[in-house]
Design a protein around this motif. Structure first.
Motif, PDB file in Angstrom:
ATOM      1  N   ASP A   1       0.810  -1.221   0.000  1.00 35.33           N
ATOM      2  CA  ASP A   1       0.000   0.000   0.000  1.00 35.33           C
ATOM      3  C   ASP A   1       0.843   1.271   0.000  1.00 35.33           C
ATOM      4  O   ASP A   1       0.352   2.344  -0.353  1.00 35.33           O
ATOM      5  CB  ASP A   1      -0.926   0.012   1.226  1.00 35.33           C
ATOM      6  CG  ASP A   1      -1.907  -1.149   1.203  1.00 35.33           C
ATOM      7  OD1 ASP A   1      -2.273  -1.574   0.082  1.00 35.33           O
ATOM      8  OD2 ASP A   1      -2.271  -1.646   2.286  1.00 35.33           O
ATOM      9  N   SER A   2       2.116   1.158   0.406  1.00 31.24           N
ATOM     10  CA  SER A   2       2.922   2.360   0.623  1.00 31.24           C
ATOM     11  C   SER A   2       3.589   2.896  -0.640  1.00 31.24           C
ATOM     12  O   SER A   2       4.262   3.921  -0.591  1.00 31.24           O
ATOM     13  CB  SER A   2       3.994   2.085   1.686  1.00 31.24           C
ATOM     14  OG  SER A   2       4.679   0.881   1.406  1.00 31.24           O
ATOM     15  N   ILE A   3       3.436   2.229  -1.781  1.00 31.91           N
ATOM     16  CA  ILE A   3       3.958   2.766  -3.037  1.00 31.91           C
ATOM     17  C   ILE A   3       2.915   2.627  -4.142  1.00 31.91           C
ATOM     18  O   ILE A   3       2.020   1.788  -4.069  1.00 31.91           O
ATOM     19  CB  ILE A   3       5.273   2.067  -3.492  1.00 31.91           C
ATOM     20  CG1 ILE A   3       5.083   0.550  -3.606  1.00 31.91           C
ATOM     21  CG2 ILE A   3       6.424   2.394  -2.577  1.00 31.91           C
ATOM     22  CD1 ILE A   3       6.295  -0.151  -4.208  1.00 31.91           C
ATOM     23  N   GLU A   4       3.070   3.456  -5.181  1.00 39.28           N
ATOM     24  CA  GLU A   4       2.164   3.401  -6.328  1.00 39.28           C
ATOM     25  C   GLU A   4       2.431   2.133  -7.141  1.00 39.28           C
ATOM     26  O   GLU A   4       3.476   1.483  -6.999  1.00 39.28           O
ATOM     27  CB  GLU A   4       2.368   4.637  -7.217  1.00 39.28           C
ATOM     28  CG  GLU A   4       2.075   5.967  -6.527  1.00 39.28           C
ATOM     29  CD  GLU A   4       0.592   6.136  -6.218  1.00 39.28           C
ATOM     30  OE1 GLU A   4      -0.231   5.550  -6.944  1.00 39.28           O
ATOM     31  OE2 GLU A   4       0.275   6.849  -5.248  1.00 39.28           O
ATOM     32  N   TRP A   5       1.469   1.839  -8.030  1.00 36.48           N
ATOM     33  CA  TRP A   5       1.567   0.605  -8.820  1.00 36.48           C
ATOM     34  C   TRP A   5       2.825   0.582  -9.686  1.00 36.48           C
ATOM     35  O   TRP A   5       3.508  -0.445  -9.782  1.00 36.48           O
ATOM     36  CB  TRP A   5       0.311   0.446  -9.679  1.00 36.48           C
ATOM     37  CG  TRP A   5       0.353  -0.730 -10.621  1.00 36.48           C
ATOM     38  CD1 TRP A   5       0.262  -0.689 -11.976  1.00 36.48           C
ATOM     39  CD2 TRP A   5       0.508  -2.104 -10.271  1.00 36.48           C
ATOM     40  NE1 TRP A   5       0.350  -1.953 -12.508  1.00 36.48           N
ATOM     41  CE2 TRP A   5       0.498  -2.847 -11.477  1.00 36.48           C
ATOM     42  CE3 TRP A   5       0.660  -2.793  -9.076  1.00 36.48           C
ATOM     43  CZ2 TRP A   5       0.633  -4.234 -11.512  1.00 36.48           C
ATOM     44  CZ3 TRP A   5       0.800  -4.184  -9.105  1.00 36.48           C
ATOM     45  CH2 TRP A   5       0.783  -4.887 -10.313  1.00 36.48           C
ATOM     46  N   GLN A   6       3.183   1.713 -10.283  1.00 39.54           N
ATOM     47  CA  GLN A   6       4.396   1.715 -11.112  1.00 39.54           C
ATOM     48  C   GLN A   6       5.643   1.479 -10.262  1.00 39.54           C
ATOM     49  O   GLN A   6       6.610   0.879 -10.718  1.00 39.54           O
ATOM     50  CB  GLN A   6       4.514   3.042 -11.885  1.00 39.54           C
ATOM     51  CG  GLN A   6       3.525   3.142 -13.036  1.00 39.54           C
ATOM     52  CD  GLN A   6       3.830   4.299 -13.977  1.00 39.54           C
ATOM     53  OE1 GLN A   6       4.831   4.988 -13.834  1.00 39.54           O
ATOM     54  NE2 GLN A   6       2.961   4.513 -14.960  1.00 39.54           N
TER      55      GLN A   6
ATOM     56  N   GLN B   1       5.680  -0.484  -7.687  1.00 43.62           N
ATOM     57  CA  GLN B   1       5.677  -1.930  -7.447  1.00 43.62           C
ATOM     58  C   GLN B   1       6.206  -2.672  -8.678  1.00 43.62           C
ATOM     59  O   GLN B   1       6.914  -3.672  -8.548  1.00 43.62           O
ATOM     60  CB  GLN B   1       4.259  -2.396  -7.091  1.00 43.62           C
ATOM     61  CG  GLN B   1       4.235  -3.828  -6.550  1.00 43.62           C
ATOM     62  CD  GLN B   1       2.961  -4.123  -5.770  1.00 43.62           C
ATOM     63  OE1 GLN B   1       2.238  -3.212  -5.370  1.00 43.62           O
ATOM     64  NE2 GLN B   1       2.695  -5.401  -5.551  1.00 43.62           N
TER      65      GLN B   1
ATOM     66  N   SER C   1      -0.535  -0.689 -17.683  1.00 43.49           N
ATOM     67  CA  SER C   1      -1.039  -0.391 -16.339  1.00 43.49           C
ATOM     68  C   SER C   1      -1.821   0.922 -16.354  1.00 43.49           C
ATOM     69  O   SER C   1      -1.717   1.710 -17.300  1.00 43.49           O
ATOM     70  CB  SER C   1       0.130  -0.302 -15.355  1.00 43.49           C
ATOM     71  OG  SER C   1       0.936   0.825 -15.655  1.00 43.49           O
TER      72      SER C   1
ATOM     73  N   PRO D   1      -1.521   6.966 -13.813  1.00 37.55           N
ATOM     74  CA  PRO D   1      -1.795   7.612 -12.523  1.00 37.55           C
ATOM     75  C   PRO D   1      -2.392   9.013 -12.654  1.00 37.55           C
ATOM     76  O   PRO D   1      -3.075   9.487 -11.751  1.00 37.55           O
ATOM     77  CB  PRO D   1      -0.407   7.671 -11.856  1.00 37.55           C
ATOM     78  CG  PRO D   1       0.588   7.386 -12.930  1.00 37.55           C
ATOM     79  CD  PRO D   1      -0.103   6.651 -14.008  1.00 37.55           C
ATOM     80  N   GLU D   2      -2.174   9.676 -13.787  1.00 39.96           N
ATOM     81  CA  GLU D   2      -2.697  11.041 -13.966  1.00 39.96           C
ATOM     82  C   GLU D   2      -4.044  11.064 -14.682  1.00 39.96           C
ATOM     83  O   GLU D   2      -4.719  12.089 -14.691  1.00 39.96           O
ATOM     84  CB  GLU D   2      -1.681  11.880 -14.746  1.00 39.96           C
ATOM     85  CG  GLU D   2      -0.367  12.080 -13.985  1.00 39.96           C
ATOM     86  CD  GLU D   2       0.607  12.958 -14.747  1.00 39.96           C
ATOM     87  OE1 GLU D   2       0.221  13.465 -15.830  1.00 39.96           O
ATOM     88  OE2 GLU D   2       1.741  13.134 -14.272  1.00 39.96           O
TER      89      GLU D   2
ATOM     90  N   THR E   1       9.863   6.403  -9.409  1.00 35.56           N
ATOM     91  CA  THR E   1       8.588   5.851  -8.912  1.00 35.56           C
ATOM     92  C   THR E   1       8.558   5.761  -7.392  1.00 35.56           C
ATOM     93  O   THR E   1       7.528   5.393  -6.818  1.00 35.56           O
ATOM     94  CB  THR E   1       8.352   4.438  -9.484  1.00 35.56           C
ATOM     95  OG1 THR E   1       9.460   3.588  -9.110  1.00 35.56           O
ATOM     96  CG2 THR E   1       8.219   4.468 -10.995  1.00 35.56           C
TER      97      THR E   1
END
Length: 494
Positions: A36-41, A43, A81, A84-85, A361
């Motif tokens: 949960d602590s980082i964005e998908w990219q 990860q 994916s 994010p924007e 990222t």
């Protein structure tokens, strides 16, 4: 290793196949773990790092092949994916491919390409071999003097030959020729003493000189891109050369202490060297021109930021252009095309792409927090931090055959860690010191390409290399701590 028809070749092939699939499994597992602590990219970047490390450590496929796979996987995973924007839309494989290929636009890649061309020019003219022979001619016939000569050769060549493998390739055959001329076998103690000394000196001066090793340029590329700072050739030399000089002295005494040769003189050694020089004949026009170009290039590197504003990458590319010119050059482009290791350039650029992906990222910051944050490193005195991280660095290196790949994996993490430390100039000195440690290749033959080149001659065993490598690594580590507490502190590096 080449695959043979027997059981050994089959088992090696099977092991690499397992490693190949294990890399993909690691990637999938990292992508499936909820973080949960980082964005998908971010990860995805962590998954790609796991994939790359397994590929690089096991050499399931060659480094250039794994690099191409990394490009494709980043482009596909990021491209498909969510953006994010723009929620509800995919990021797009076009922009994702730009991320995957971002390393190719780094100025450090241009410098590596030019460095590979310069090393090829040395091999084309044989100038590096002539330098080595002349040093050994002066060294004489006493074994201890030849050991010192092997170290001096590595120091001189490090200034002009930006390839550790090429430097080792110049001196090792000459040393073995001297041993053979004396009537000793290639697996004699004298062979082990001289060859191990030569390649360990190469590793030492990978630290001492910025342009001596590609992994240094990986670190500089990340520092310029992420920290907004650069390190000139002269500044690097001012910081690193004292360590390398002290290590060269330690190398001389350690090698003579741990590896007693059968003889203390090589009778006829000077005559053999003289004979090889006579066979080479007088310096050719190409050698003279290359000497002039190399000296001018060294002067430009050393005075960067002091007497002129031209950076190392630009002036080296100009020099390579001169080397390729008809009439005044030293080789034609066809020769360069056939002899430059372009795969190294691909690996280098993709390593920078992956590292930049980790940094941008936030994955590198997350990894730094998970690895070092639990130890409370950011609140420790800087010397304790350097001691702990350097030890971690040395241990991790045991699994990597390529310092360039190791730098690609670790320097982004060290940059993220540096941002949490109370040190001068944003922590650039901490990162540079860790890059020095990444250059350590003292423990095992597999720790560096030049070690493997020498190991392939049969001049020494892994046990012999380790016997010299353990005390060398201990001294190198202690010198890192000593200079961190004194010289580098006084210089404002830490």
């Amino acid at each position: 290793m080449t695959q043979g028809g027997g059981g050994e070749g089959a088992s090696i092939s099977k092991g690499k196949l397992i490693s190949f699939f294990l890399a993909f499994i690691a990637l999938i597992v990292v992508l499936l773990i909820p973080i949960d602590s980082i964005e998908w990219q971010g990860q995805i970047a962590l998954g790609m790092l796991a994939f790359a490390v397994i590929m690089w450590v096991t050499e399931a496929v060659s480094y250039p092949v794994s690099s191409v796979l990394i490009i494709g996987l980043i482009a596909m995973l990021v491209g498909l994916s969510p953006d994010p924007e723009n929620p509800g839309e995919i990021f797009g494989t076009g922009p994702a491919l730009s991320i995957a290929l971002g390393g190719f636009s780094s100025g450090a890649v241009a410098l590596v390409a030019a460095a590979l061309a310069l090393a090829t020019a040395m091999q084309a003219t044989g100038l590096h071999r002539r330098i080595a022979l002349n040093v050994l001619k002066v060294a004489g016939e006493k074994t201890s003097h030849i050991v010192a000569g092997a170290i001096v050769i590595s120091i001189i060549l490090a200034f002009f030959v930006p390839s550790a493998t090429a430097r080792a390739g110049a001196v090792v055959p000459i040393l073995l020729g001297m041993v053979a001329a004396f009537g000793l076998t290639v697996d004699s103690k004298l062979s082990a003493l001289l060859v191990i000394t030569a390649v360990q000196a190469v590793s030492i001066w990978n630290v001492g000189i910025k342009t001596a090793a590609a992994q240094n340029l990986v670190a500089i590329g990340f520092i310029e891109d992420q920290m907004g700072q650069t390190v000139s050739w002269g500044k690097w030399f001012l910081w690193a050369a004292p360590w390398a000089v002290l290590m060269s002295i330690a190398l001389y005494f350690i090698m003579l202490a741990v590896m007693k040769p059968e003889v203390d003189r090589i009778e006829g050694g000077r005559e053999l060297v003289q004979q090889q020089l006579e066979e080479m004949g007088p310096m050719t026009g190409a050698e003279k021109r290359l000497t002039a170009i190399a000296v001018v290039l060294l002067l430009f590197w050393a005075t960067e930021g002091l007497l002129h504003p031209i950076n190392s990458s630009t002036i080296t590319l100009v020099a390579i252009g001169v080397m390729l010119l008809p009439g005044i050059g030293v080789m034609d482009f066809k020769y360069a095309q056939n002899h430059i290791n372009w795969g190294t350039l691909i690996v280098f650029a993709v390593g920078i792409s992956l590292g930049s992906f980790l940094l941008k990222t936030g994955a590198a910051t997350w990894l730094s927090e998970q690895t070092f944050g639990t130890l409370g490193i950011s609140s420790m005195p800087i010397l304790a931090t350097i001691a702990i991280v350097s030890l971690f660095n040395i241990i991790i290196h045991l699994g990597f055959a390529s310092a360039t790949s190791l730098a690609s994996a670790l320097i982004p993490v060290f940059i993220a860690l540096a941002a949490t430390l109370d040190v001068p100039n944003g922590g650039i000195g901490f990162v540079i010191i860790q890059q020095f440690v990444i250059c350590f290749g003292f423990l095992l033959p597999i720790s560096a390409p030049q070690n493997m080149l020498a190991y392939g001659t049969g001049a020494f065993t892994t046990k012999q290399f380790l016997r010299a490598g353990i005390p060398l690594t201990i001294v190198a580590y202690l010198l890192i701590l000593l200079l961190s507490a004194t010289y580098w502190k006084w210089m404002g590096l830490v």
